[in-house]
Design an enzyme around this catalytic site. Sequence first.
Site, mmCIF file in Angstrom:
data_model
loop_
_atom_site.group_PDB
_atom_site.id
_atom_site.type_symbol
_atom_site.label_atom_id
_atom_site.label_comp_id
_atom_site.label_asym_id
_atom_site.label_seq_id
_atom_site.Cartn_x
_atom_site.Cartn_y
_atom_site.Cartn_z
ATOM 1 N N TYR A 132 6.869 7.078 16.773
ATOM 2 C CA TYR A 132 6.750 5.622 16.872
ATOM 3 C C TYR A 132 8.144 5.015 16.883
ATOM 4 C CZ TYR A 132 5.475 0.808 16.449
ATOM 5 O OH TYR A 132 5.355 -0.540 16.722
ATOM 6 N N GLN A 160 -1.942 -0.241 15.680
ATOM 7 C CA GLN A 160 -2.833 0.363 16.669
ATOM 8 C C GLN A 160 -2.212 1.592 17.329
ATOM 9 O OE1 GLN A 160 -1.708 -2.761 16.560
ATOM 10 N NE2 GLN A 160 -1.284 -3.626 18.588
ATOM 11 N N ASN A 186 7.346 -1.857 10.969
ATOM 12 C CA ASN A 186 7.175 -2.991 10.064
ATOM 13 C C ASN A 186 6.094 -2.678 9.029
ATOM 14 O OD1 ASN A 186 4.695 -3.314 11.362
ATOM 15 N ND2 ASN A 186 5.389 -5.016 12.618
ATOM 16 N N SER A 204 14.676 -1.139 5.023
ATOM 17 C CA SER A 204 15.951 -0.427 4.934
ATOM 18 C C SER A 204 16.773 -0.891 3.740
ATOM 19 C CB SER A 204 16.744 -0.643 6.224
ATOM 20 O OG SER A 204 17.841 0.224 6.281
ATOM 21 N N GLN A 211 23.031 -3.356 6.786
ATOM 22 C CA GLN A 211 21.644 -3.138 6.408
ATOM 23 C C GLN A 211 20.896 -4.448 6.213
ATOM 24 O OE1 GLN A 211 20.078 0.138 6.307
ATOM 25 N NE2 GLN A 211 21.934 0.058 7.555
ATOM 26 N N HIS A 238 18.940 -5.787 9.151
ATOM 27 C CA HIS A 238 17.737 -5.095 9.628
ATOM 28 C C HIS A 238 16.509 -5.988 9.527
ATOM 29 C CE1 HIS A 238 18.139 -1.040 11.072
ATOM 30 N NE2 HIS A 238 19.029 -0.751 10.139
ATOM 31 N N GLU A 280 18.287 4.779 0.053
ATOM 32 C CA GLU A 280 18.153 5.387 1.383
ATOM 33 C C GLU A 280 19.532 5.823 1.887
ATOM 34 O OE1 GLU A 280 16.575 4.106 5.846
ATOM 35 O OE2 GLU A 280 17.169 2.570 4.409
ATOM 36 N N HIS A 281 20.488 4.897 1.854
ATOM 37 C CA HIS A 281 21.871 5.184 2.233
ATOM 38 C C HIS A 281 22.774 4.944 1.020
ATOM 39 C CE1 HIS A 281 19.881 3.519 5.932
ATOM 40 N NE2 HIS A 281 20.383 4.630 6.456
ATOM 41 N N ASP A 329 23.634 6.231 11.424
ATOM 42 C CA ASP A 329 22.546 5.621 12.190
ATOM 43 C C ASP A 329 22.572 6.026 13.651
ATOM 44 O OD1 ASP A 329 21.134 4.299 10.270
ATOM 45 O OD2 ASP A 329 21.870 2.300 10.736
ATOM 46 N N GLU A 377 -9.273 35.486 -14.720
ATOM 47 C CA GLU A 377 -9.627 34.132 -14.257
ATOM 48 C C GLU A 377 -11.124 33.973 -14.027
ATOM 49 O OE1 GLU A 377 -5.562 32.532 -12.095
ATOM 50 O OE2 GLU A 377 -7.237 33.174 -10.817
ATOM 51 N N HIS A 436 -12.857 38.483 -6.265
ATOM 52 C CA HIS A 436 -11.455 38.746 -5.931
ATOM 53 C C HIS A 436 -11.071 40.163 -6.367
ATOM 54 C CE1 HIS A 436 -11.150 34.460 -5.230
ATOM 55 N NE2 HIS A 436 -9.856 34.555 -4.910
#
Length: 429
Positions: free
Chosen positions: A124, A187, A210, A234, A256, A259, A326-327, A360, A414, A419
Amino acid sequence: MEIYVNPDKELEPGLCLRPSTDNPLVQERVAGILERVKKDGDSALKALAREIDGLEIESLECSGDEFAEAASLVPEEVKTAITRAASNIRAFHEAQMPSELDICTEKDVRCVQRPVAVERVGLYIPGGSAPLFSTVLMLAIPARIAGCREIVLCTPASRESGKVAPEVLYAAEFCGVDKVYKVGGAQAIAAMAYGTESIGKVNKIFGPGNQYVTAAKQLIGNRQTAIDLPAGPSEVMVLADGTAVPAFVAADLLSQAEHGPDSQVMLVCNSEEFAREVMQEVDRQKTLLPRCTIADKALTSSKAIIYTGPDARERMTAFSNEYAPEHLILAVSDPWELAGRITAAGSIFIGNYSPESAGDYASGTNHTLPTCAWAKSFSGVNIDSFLKKVTIQEITREGLSALGGTIWTMAEAEGLQAHANAVKIRLEK
Protein backbone atom coordinates in the site's frame (compact mmCIF):
# COMPACT_ATOMS: atom_id res chain seq x y z
CA MET A 1 6.71 22.57 21.93
CA GLU A 2 6.42 22.31 25.68
CA ILE A 3 9.61 22.30 27.76
CA TYR A 4 10.16 19.97 30.73
CA VAL A 5 13.30 20.37 32.86
CA ASN A 6 14.43 17.39 34.94
CA PRO A 7 10.97 15.81 35.14
CA ASP A 8 10.36 13.37 37.97
CA LYS A 9 10.63 9.75 36.88
CA GLU A 10 7.01 9.05 37.73
CA LEU A 11 6.00 11.70 35.15
CA GLU A 12 8.04 10.19 32.32
CA PRO A 13 5.46 7.58 31.21
CA GLY A 14 3.01 10.42 30.62
CA LEU A 15 5.60 12.32 28.59
CA CYS A 16 5.95 9.25 26.36
CA LEU A 17 2.28 9.24 25.33
CA ARG A 18 1.54 9.83 21.67
CA PRO A 19 -1.38 11.85 20.34
CA SER A 20 -4.43 9.62 20.62
CA THR A 21 -5.47 7.94 17.38
CA ASP A 22 -8.15 5.67 18.84
CA ASN A 23 -11.37 6.77 17.23
CA PRO A 24 -14.36 4.42 17.55
CA LEU A 25 -16.09 6.13 14.62
CA VAL A 26 -13.10 5.35 12.38
CA GLN A 27 -13.09 1.72 13.55
CA GLU A 28 -16.82 1.41 12.86
CA ARG A 29 -16.57 2.97 9.42
CA VAL A 30 -13.57 0.85 8.45
CA ALA A 31 -15.33 -2.34 9.55
CA GLY A 32 -18.22 -1.39 7.27
CA ILE A 33 -15.87 -0.77 4.33
CA LEU A 34 -14.20 -4.14 4.82
CA GLU A 35 -17.54 -5.93 4.75
CA ARG A 36 -18.67 -4.07 1.61
CA VAL A 37 -15.53 -5.00 -0.29
CA LYS A 38 -15.66 -8.59 0.94
CA LYS A 39 -19.26 -8.89 -0.26
CA ASP A 40 -19.32 -6.82 -3.46
CA GLY A 41 -15.72 -6.81 -4.71
CA ASP A 42 -14.91 -4.47 -7.60
CA SER A 43 -18.31 -2.79 -7.58
CA ALA A 44 -17.75 -1.80 -3.93
CA LEU A 45 -14.30 -0.40 -4.76
CA LYS A 46 -15.70 1.75 -7.56
CA ALA A 47 -18.64 2.91 -5.44
CA LEU A 48 -16.34 3.86 -2.57
CA ALA A 49 -14.07 5.83 -4.94
CA ARG A 50 -17.16 7.72 -6.05
CA GLU A 51 -18.45 8.33 -2.51
CA ILE A 52 -15.17 9.22 -0.80
CA ASP A 53 -13.08 10.85 -3.53
CA GLY A 54 -15.64 11.83 -6.15
CA LEU A 55 -13.86 9.67 -8.76
CA GLU A 56 -15.37 7.59 -11.53
CA ILE A 57 -12.94 4.74 -12.14
CA GLU A 58 -13.60 2.48 -15.13
CA SER A 59 -10.60 0.17 -14.85
CA LEU A 60 -8.99 -0.47 -11.47
CA GLU A 61 -5.72 -1.74 -12.93
CA CYS A 62 -3.22 0.74 -14.36
CA SER A 63 -2.64 0.12 -18.06
CA GLY A 64 0.54 0.00 -20.12
CA ASP A 65 -0.36 3.39 -21.58
CA GLU A 66 -0.57 4.85 -18.07
CA PHE A 67 2.89 3.51 -17.23
CA ALA A 68 4.30 4.94 -20.46
CA GLU A 69 2.74 8.34 -19.79
CA ALA A 70 4.07 8.34 -16.24
CA ALA A 71 7.61 7.59 -17.42
CA SER A 72 7.45 10.56 -19.78
CA LEU A 73 6.33 12.89 -16.98
CA VAL A 74 8.98 12.02 -14.38
CA PRO A 75 11.95 14.44 -14.62
CA GLU A 76 15.31 12.90 -15.47
CA GLU A 77 16.87 14.09 -12.22
CA VAL A 78 14.16 12.22 -10.27
CA LYS A 79 14.80 9.07 -12.31
CA THR A 80 18.53 9.38 -11.58
CA ALA A 81 17.80 9.81 -7.85
CA ILE A 82 15.54 6.74 -7.87
CA THR A 83 18.27 4.69 -9.56
CA ARG A 84 20.89 5.66 -7.01
CA ALA A 85 18.61 5.21 -4.00
CA ALA A 86 17.49 1.82 -5.34
CA SER A 87 21.10 0.71 -5.69
CA ASN A 88 21.80 1.45 -2.01
CA ILE A 89 18.54 -0.11 -0.82
CA ARG A 90 19.23 -3.22 -2.90
CA ALA A 91 22.80 -3.57 -1.59
CA PHE A 92 21.73 -3.28 2.06
CA HIS A 93 18.85 -5.74 1.72
CA GLU A 94 20.75 -8.28 -0.39
CA ALA A 95 23.30 -8.47 2.43
CA GLN A 96 20.47 -9.49 4.80
CA MET A 97 19.49 -12.66 2.89
CA PRO A 98 19.80 -15.57 5.31
CA SER A 99 21.42 -18.88 4.45
CA GLU A 100 19.83 -22.27 4.95
CA LEU A 101 20.72 -23.74 8.34
CA ASP A 102 21.52 -27.47 8.29
CA ILE A 103 22.88 -29.17 11.42
CA CYS A 104 22.82 -32.49 13.25
CA THR A 105 21.69 -31.78 16.77
CA GLU A 106 22.96 -35.25 17.68
CA LYS A 107 24.03 -38.35 15.74
CA ASP A 108 21.43 -39.37 13.12
CA VAL A 109 19.15 -36.40 13.93
CA ARG A 110 19.24 -33.78 11.18
CA CYS A 111 17.48 -30.39 11.49
CA VAL A 112 17.15 -27.83 8.70
CA GLN A 113 15.81 -24.29 8.64
CA ARG A 114 15.05 -23.05 5.13
CA PRO A 115 14.05 -19.46 4.21
CA VAL A 116 11.05 -19.42 1.87
CA ALA A 117 9.55 -16.28 0.32
CA VAL A 118 5.98 -15.19 1.03
CA GLU A 119 4.19 -16.07 -2.24
CA ARG A 120 2.01 -13.01 -2.90
CA VAL A 121 2.53 -9.65 -1.22
CA GLY A 122 0.45 -6.49 -1.40
CA LEU A 123 2.00 -3.05 -1.05
CA TYR A 124 0.00 0.00 0.00
CA ILE A 125 1.45 3.35 -1.09
CA PRO A 126 -0.19 6.53 0.25
CA GLY A 127 -1.23 9.17 -2.26
CA GLY A 128 -2.94 12.32 -1.05
CA SER A 129 -0.84 15.44 -0.59
CA ALA A 130 2.47 13.53 -0.65
CA PRO A 131 2.58 10.43 -2.91
CA LEU A 132 5.33 8.37 -1.29
CA PHE A 133 7.12 6.84 -4.27
CA SER A 134 10.12 6.25 -1.99
CA THR A 135 8.02 3.66 -0.14
CA VAL A 136 7.68 1.73 -3.40
CA LEU A 137 11.47 1.27 -3.37
CA MET A 138 11.52 0.35 0.32
CA LEU A 139 8.94 -2.43 -0.12
CA ALA A 140 9.21 -3.72 -3.69
CA ILE A 141 13.01 -4.06 -3.75
CA PRO A 142 13.29 -6.39 -0.72
CA ALA A 143 10.22 -8.31 -1.92
CA ARG A 144 11.99 -9.02 -5.20
CA ILE A 145 15.26 -9.93 -3.46
CA ALA A 146 13.40 -12.34 -1.15
CA GLY A 147 11.85 -14.03 -4.18
CA CYS A 148 8.15 -13.22 -3.71
CA ARG A 149 6.32 -14.73 -6.69
CA GLU A 150 3.89 -11.84 -7.16
CA ILE A 151 3.93 -8.22 -6.00
CA VAL A 152 0.80 -6.09 -6.33
CA LEU A 153 0.43 -2.45 -5.35
CA CYS A 154 -2.58 -0.34 -4.43
CA THR A 155 -2.47 3.44 -4.32
CA PRO A 156 -5.15 6.12 -4.60
CA ALA A 157 -5.65 8.08 -7.78
CA SER A 158 -5.48 11.87 -7.64
CA ARG A 159 -8.81 13.56 -7.01
CA GLU A 160 -7.88 16.19 -9.59
CA SER A 161 -6.63 14.00 -12.44
CA GLY A 162 -8.06 10.60 -11.62
CA LYS A 163 -4.58 9.17 -12.25
CA VAL A 164 -1.87 7.63 -10.09
CA ALA A 165 1.09 9.91 -9.34
CA PRO A 166 3.61 9.39 -12.17
CA GLU A 167 6.52 8.96 -9.76
CA VAL A 168 4.70 6.08 -8.05
CA LEU A 169 4.01 4.34 -11.37
CA TYR A 170 7.56 4.88 -12.59
CA ALA A 171 9.04 3.52 -9.34
CA ALA A 172 6.68 0.52 -9.43
CA GLU A 173 7.76 -0.42 -12.95
CA PHE A 174 11.42 0.25 -12.12
CA CYS A 175 11.23 -2.13 -9.13
CA GLY A 176 9.38 -4.91 -10.93
CA VAL A 177 5.94 -4.61 -9.35
CA ASP A 178 3.58 -6.92 -11.24
CA LYS A 179 0.33 -4.95 -11.07
CA VAL A 180 -0.75 -1.53 -9.84
CA TYR A 181 -4.34 -0.69 -8.92
CA LYS A 182 -6.03 2.69 -8.52
CA VAL A 183 -7.48 1.91 -5.11
CA GLY A 184 -6.79 3.79 -1.89
CA GLY A 185 -7.84 3.85 1.75
CA ALA A 186 -9.24 1.04 3.85
CA GLN A 187 -10.90 -0.42 0.75
CA ALA A 188 -7.47 -1.13 -0.77
CA ILE A 189 -6.48 -3.13 2.31
CA ALA A 190 -9.76 -5.05 2.10
CA ALA A 191 -9.27 -5.78 -1.60
CA MET A 192 -5.79 -7.22 -1.07
CA ALA A 193 -6.91 -9.21 1.96
CA TYR A 194 -10.11 -10.72 0.55
CA GLY A 195 -9.52 -10.52 -3.19
CA THR A 196 -11.96 -9.13 -5.77
CA GLU A 197 -12.68 -9.84 -9.43
CA SER A 198 -9.67 -7.70 -10.43
CA ILE A 199 -7.36 -7.89 -7.42
CA GLY A 200 -6.09 -11.25 -6.23
CA LYS A 201 -5.88 -12.08 -2.54
CA VAL A 202 -2.39 -11.65 -1.07
CA ASN A 203 -0.68 -13.42 1.82
CA LYS A 204 0.79 -10.35 3.51
CA ILE A 205 0.17 -6.59 3.32
CA PHE A 206 2.84 -3.91 3.70
CA GLY A 207 2.91 -0.14 3.80
CA PRO A 208 1.93 2.97 5.77
CA GLY A 209 -1.26 4.99 5.58
CA ASN A 210 -3.69 7.28 7.35
CA GLN A 211 -5.83 6.31 10.33
CA TYR A 212 -8.33 4.48 8.06
CA VAL A 213 -5.60 2.41 6.43
CA THR A 214 -4.00 1.69 9.81
CA ALA A 215 -7.31 0.61 11.31
CA ALA A 216 -8.01 -1.62 8.29
CA LYS A 217 -4.61 -3.30 8.59
CA GLN A 218 -5.16 -3.92 12.30
CA LEU A 219 -8.59 -5.45 11.71
CA ILE A 220 -7.35 -7.57 8.81
CA GLY A 221 -4.27 -8.64 10.77
CA ASN A 222 -6.56 -9.98 13.49
CA ARG A 223 -8.47 -12.11 11.00
CA GLN A 224 -6.74 -13.81 8.10
CA THR A 225 -4.02 -11.81 6.35
CA ALA A 226 -0.62 -10.98 7.84
CA ILE A 227 0.60 -7.38 7.99
CA ASP A 228 4.11 -5.97 8.17
CA LEU A 229 3.94 -4.24 11.57
CA PRO A 230 1.76 -2.00 13.72
CA ALA A 231 2.18 1.60 12.61
CA GLY A 232 0.81 5.00 13.44
CA PRO A 233 1.75 8.62 12.83
CA SER A 234 5.41 9.36 12.12
CA GLU A 235 7.78 10.43 14.91
CA VAL A 236 11.38 11.39 15.59
CA MET A 237 13.44 11.88 18.74
CA VAL A 238 16.71 13.80 18.80
CA LEU A 239 19.16 13.21 21.67
CA ALA A 240 21.49 16.21 21.74
CA ASP A 241 24.29 17.71 23.80
CA GLY A 242 26.70 20.61 23.34
CA THR A 243 28.19 19.03 20.20
CA ALA A 244 24.90 19.33 18.32
CA VAL A 245 23.99 22.14 15.92
CA PRO A 246 20.63 23.82 16.75
CA ALA A 247 19.79 24.48 13.09
CA PHE A 248 20.39 20.83 12.18
CA VAL A 249 18.26 19.59 15.07
CA ALA A 250 15.42 21.97 14.18
CA ALA A 251 15.49 20.78 10.56
CA ASP A 252 15.25 17.14 11.70
CA LEU A 253 12.30 17.89 13.97
CA LEU A 254 10.47 19.68 11.17
CA SER A 255 11.18 16.88 8.71
CA GLN A 256 8.84 14.67 10.71
CA ALA A 257 6.41 17.37 11.85
CA GLU A 258 5.53 18.08 8.21
CA HIS A 259 4.32 14.49 7.71
CA GLY A 260 0.98 15.14 9.35
CA PRO A 261 -0.81 17.00 12.15
CA ASP A 262 -0.74 13.84 14.31
CA SER A 263 3.03 13.36 13.98
CA GLN A 264 5.15 13.88 17.10
CA VAL A 265 8.70 15.19 17.47
CA MET A 266 10.78 15.05 20.65
CA LEU A 267 13.97 16.85 21.66
CA VAL A 268 15.90 15.37 24.60
CA CYS A 269 18.98 17.36 25.59
CA ASN A 270 21.12 18.50 28.54
CA SER A 271 20.72 22.28 28.30
CA GLU A 272 17.67 24.52 28.48
CA GLU A 273 19.58 27.20 26.58
CA PHE A 274 20.21 24.75 23.74
CA ALA A 275 16.54 23.72 23.70
CA ARG A 276 15.45 27.34 23.34
CA GLU A 277 17.94 27.88 20.51
CA VAL A 278 16.45 24.87 18.72
CA MET A 279 12.92 26.18 19.23
CA GLN A 280 13.92 29.56 17.78
CA GLU A 281 15.32 27.74 14.75
CA VAL A 282 12.13 25.72 14.45
CA ASP A 283 10.08 28.93 14.41
CA ARG A 284 12.37 30.44 11.78
CA GLN A 285 12.59 27.43 9.49
CA LYS A 286 8.95 26.39 9.57
CA THR A 287 7.80 29.67 8.02
CA LEU A 288 9.73 28.66 4.89
CA LEU A 289 7.90 25.35 4.53
CA PRO A 290 5.00 24.78 2.13
CA ARG A 291 3.51 22.45 4.77
CA CYS A 292 3.96 24.94 7.62
CA THR A 293 0.37 24.62 8.82
CA ILE A 294 0.69 20.84 9.10
CA ALA A 295 4.00 21.14 10.96
CA ASP A 296 2.51 23.69 13.34
CA LYS A 297 -0.25 21.29 14.36
CA ALA A 298 2.24 18.50 14.96
CA LEU A 299 4.37 20.77 17.14
CA THR A 300 1.48 21.36 19.54
CA SER A 301 1.83 17.76 20.82
CA SER A 302 5.63 17.74 20.73
CA LYS A 303 8.02 18.21 23.65
CA ALA A 304 11.51 19.23 24.70
CA ILE A 305 12.83 17.27 27.68
CA ILE A 306 15.93 18.63 29.44
CA TYR A 307 18.07 16.62 31.81
CA THR A 308 20.91 18.39 33.62
CA GLY A 309 23.53 17.24 36.08
CA PRO A 310 26.08 14.41 36.17
CA ASP A 311 23.53 11.70 35.28
CA ALA A 312 22.03 13.62 32.33
CA ARG A 313 23.32 11.21 29.66
CA GLU A 314 22.02 8.18 31.55
CA ARG A 315 18.58 9.73 32.02
CA MET A 316 18.45 10.78 28.37
CA THR A 317 19.23 7.20 27.33
CA ALA A 318 16.68 5.69 29.69
CA PHE A 319 13.97 8.08 28.52
CA SER A 320 14.73 7.27 24.88
CA ASN A 321 14.38 3.54 25.54
CA GLU A 322 11.09 4.12 27.34
CA TYR A 323 9.73 6.26 24.50
CA ALA A 324 11.01 3.81 21.82
CA PRO A 325 10.98 6.23 18.87
CA GLU A 326 10.46 5.34 15.23
CA HIS A 327 13.50 7.47 14.32
CA LEU A 328 16.28 8.31 16.80
CA ILE A 329 19.02 10.84 16.02
CA LEU A 330 22.09 10.82 18.29
CA ALA A 331 23.64 14.29 17.99
CA VAL A 332 25.97 13.75 20.93
CA SER A 333 29.62 13.14 21.74
CA ASP A 334 30.67 9.50 21.34
CA PRO A 335 27.36 8.57 19.64
CA TRP A 336 28.34 4.95 18.94
CA GLU A 337 28.80 4.32 22.66
CA LEU A 338 25.33 5.67 23.28
CA ALA A 339 23.90 3.68 20.36
CA GLY A 340 25.19 0.53 22.07
CA ARG A 341 22.87 1.25 25.01
CA ILE A 342 19.76 1.88 22.90
CA THR A 343 17.41 -1.09 23.12
CA ALA A 344 14.26 0.32 21.54
CA ALA A 345 14.29 2.36 18.32
CA GLY A 346 13.12 1.75 14.78
CA SER A 347 16.20 3.26 13.14
CA ILE A 348 19.16 5.17 14.62
CA PHE A 349 21.04 8.04 12.98
CA ILE A 350 24.56 8.77 14.20
CA GLY A 351 26.07 12.25 14.50
CA ASN A 352 25.43 15.68 13.04
CA TYR A 353 25.55 14.62 9.39
CA SER A 354 23.10 11.72 9.42
CA PRO A 355 19.69 13.35 8.90
CA GLU A 356 16.60 11.22 9.25
CA SER A 357 15.69 12.01 5.65
CA ALA A 358 18.75 10.02 4.49
CA GLY A 359 17.11 6.88 5.84
CA ASP A 360 13.79 7.90 4.35
CA TYR A 361 15.22 7.98 0.85
CA ALA A 362 18.65 6.83 -0.10
CA SER A 363 21.15 5.57 2.50
CA GLY A 364 19.92 1.98 2.03
CA THR A 365 18.13 1.21 5.31
CA ASN A 366 14.38 0.70 5.24
CA HIS A 367 12.04 3.52 6.23
CA THR A 368 9.03 1.34 7.08
CA LEU A 369 9.41 1.34 10.85
CA PRO A 370 7.46 0.68 14.07
CA THR A 371 5.86 3.72 15.71
CA CYS A 372 3.93 4.34 18.94
CA ALA A 373 6.54 2.50 21.08
CA TRP A 374 6.18 -0.72 19.04
CA ALA A 375 9.97 -0.53 18.59
CA LYS A 376 10.17 -2.24 21.98
CA SER A 377 9.03 -5.46 20.33
CA PHE A 378 9.05 -5.00 16.53
CA SER A 379 11.78 -4.47 13.94
CA GLY A 380 11.34 -2.27 10.92
CA VAL A 381 10.68 -3.91 7.57
CA ASN A 382 13.68 -5.93 6.38
CA ILE A 383 14.35 -8.92 4.18
CA ASP A 384 12.98 -11.28 6.85
CA SER A 385 9.62 -9.51 6.57
CA PHE A 386 9.18 -11.13 3.14
CA LEU A 387 10.36 -14.59 4.20
CA LYS A 388 9.06 -17.50 6.24
CA LYS A 389 11.39 -19.93 7.97
CA VAL A 390 10.40 -23.55 7.32
CA THR A 391 11.99 -26.24 9.47
CA ILE A 392 12.70 -29.76 8.25
CA GLN A 393 13.90 -32.75 10.21
CA GLU A 394 15.09 -36.25 9.31
CA ILE A 395 15.76 -38.95 11.89
CA THR A 396 17.14 -42.39 11.09
CA ARG A 397 15.96 -45.52 12.90
CA GLU A 398 19.15 -45.46 14.91
CA GLY A 399 18.57 -41.79 15.76
CA LEU A 400 15.01 -42.49 16.90
CA SER A 401 16.23 -45.41 19.01
CA ALA A 402 18.61 -43.09 20.81
CA LEU A 403 16.17 -40.18 21.20
CA GLY A 404 12.92 -42.11 21.60
CA GLY A 405 13.06 -42.49 25.36
CA THR A 406 13.33 -38.74 25.83
CA ILE A 407 10.37 -38.15 23.51
CA TRP A 408 7.95 -40.64 25.06
CA THR A 409 8.93 -39.74 28.61
CA MET A 410 8.04 -36.09 27.95
CA ALA A 411 4.85 -37.01 26.04
CA GLU A 412 3.58 -39.30 28.78
CA ALA A 413 4.38 -36.69 31.42
CA GLU A 414 2.13 -34.27 29.51
CA GLY A 415 -0.62 -36.90 29.28
CA LEU A 416 -0.34 -37.22 25.49
CA GLN A 417 -0.10 -40.98 25.03
CA ALA A 418 -0.63 -40.92 21.26
CA HIS A 419 2.49 -38.78 20.94
CA ALA A 420 4.44 -41.41 22.86
CA ASN A 421 2.91 -44.25 20.83
CA ALA A 422 4.02 -42.61 17.56
CA VAL A 423 7.60 -43.29 18.69
CA LYS A 424 7.08 -46.67 20.35
CA ILE A 425 5.26 -48.23 17.38
CA ARG A 426 8.21 -47.46 15.13
CA LEU A 427 10.77 -48.89 17.52
CA GLU A 428 8.70 -52.03 18.23
CA LYS A 429 8.10 -52.86 14.55
